[in-house]
Write an enzyme that holds these catalytic residues in place. Structure first.
Site, PDB file in Angstrom:
ATOM      1  N   ARG A  37      35.682  38.370  42.043  1.00 55.35           N
ATOM      2  CA  ARG A  37      36.595  39.158  41.197  1.00 55.35           C
ATOM      3  C   ARG A  37      36.196  39.122  39.744  1.00 55.35           C
ATOM      4  O   ARG A  37      36.794  39.816  38.922  1.00 55.35           O
ATOM      5  CB  ARG A  37      38.007  38.575  41.292  1.00 55.35           C
ATOM      6  N   ARG A  71      49.017  41.689  38.192  1.00 53.77           N
ATOM      7  CA  ARG A  71      47.841  41.649  39.077  1.00 53.77           C
ATOM      8  C   ARG A  71      47.030  42.940  38.927  1.00 53.77           C
ATOM      9  O   ARG A  71      45.798  42.908  38.905  1.00 53.77           O
ATOM     10  CB  ARG A  71      48.281  41.449  40.535  1.00 53.77           C
TER      11      ARG A  71
END
Ligand code: AP5
Length: 221
Positions: A90, A169
């Site tokens: 990520r 998020r």
């Protein structure tokens, strides 16, 4: 078959990963699931509280914790014929660490869905905690309301599946995605050794349609 599946939270990575692992007989390595297992386990882990608090707020876990967990998991014998990384890398540091560790990736699948659809998916998501099976109240309901199809146990909502947390998020995802995309496009353009092929998949179709589109890409590649 060595794959990465990328996408915003709630884009359908976990749902599709379940189909891919079954069809191609490769393990799904979901960093989110690994972290939730650490939180649920009785083992004394120095980072347990930190992991719990970061996930609950929708923040990323520090790179060094995640990198160790994934690299150790990839050493397991079930990864010999391939693996599906779900939710990793990520960050650029995670992508670099993977490359430095000699982890090869053949294909990257990026599932894209609009943020408004994501919110509806996240709010209606229910999971079976011990198996990780994923449901949705409207789009993928269980046979008996609120119960897992296999065990009949109660389904739960994740602590990080709230509107406030999902906004955080999503904002983290959009920032990191651009950096990662540039990194992988660069590898692809210059055909750097071990470069993966990058595929974008429209995740707004039904679960079955998205699955069929992914299968046809993987069969060709
Ligand atoms: P993680 O568990 O990986 O969460 P995420 O990336 O936010 O992704 P989700 O699991 O929320 O969504 P998904 O894309 O799998 O969607 P799903 O298939 O469930 O990570 C959790 C946390 O751990 C992170 O926030 C971070 O704190 C930490 N973390 C994890 N990896 C990390 C890393 N590498 N570095 C640092 N920190 C890390 O689908 C969602 C819902 O939609 C379901 O209800 C499903 O039934 C439904 N659905 C799916 N597909 C469709 C469709 N086509 N149509 C309609 N509904 C659909």
């Amino acid at each position: 078959m060595r794959l990465i599946i990328l996408g915003a939270p709630g884009s359908g990575k976990g749902t599709q990963a379940m189909f891919i692992k079954k069809k191609f007989h490769i393990p799904q390595i979901s960093t989110g699931e690994i972290l939730r297992d650490v939180i649920r386990s009785n083992n004394k882990n120095n980072f347990k509280n930190k992991i719990y608090n970061d996930i609950k707020k929708g923040n990323l876990i520090s790179d060094n914790i995640i990198i160790d967990l994934v690299i150790n998991r990839l050493k397991c014998s079930d990864c010999i014929n391939g693996y599906l990384l779900d939710g990793f890398p990520r960050t650029l540091s995670q992508a670099h660490a993977m490359k430095e560790a000699g982890i090869i990736i053949d294909n990257i699948l990026e599932i894209y869905v609009s943020d408004s659809e994501i919110i509806e998916r996240i709010i209606g998501r229910r999971i079976h905690a011990s198996s990780g099976r994923i449901y949705h109240n409207k789009f993928n309901p269980p046979k008996i309301h609120g119960r897992d199809n296999i065990t009949g146990e109660l389904l739960v909502q994740r602590d990080d599946d709230t509107i406030e947390v999902i906004k955080n998020r999503l904002s983290i995802y959009h920032k990191q995605k651009k950096i990662l995309l540039d990194y992988y496009k660069n590898l692809e353009t210059f055909k750097i050794f071990g470069f993966p092929r990058y595929h974008r998949i429209n995740g707004s179709f039904s679960i079955d349609q998205v699955r069929n589109n992914i299968f046809s890409i993987l069969i060709k590649n």
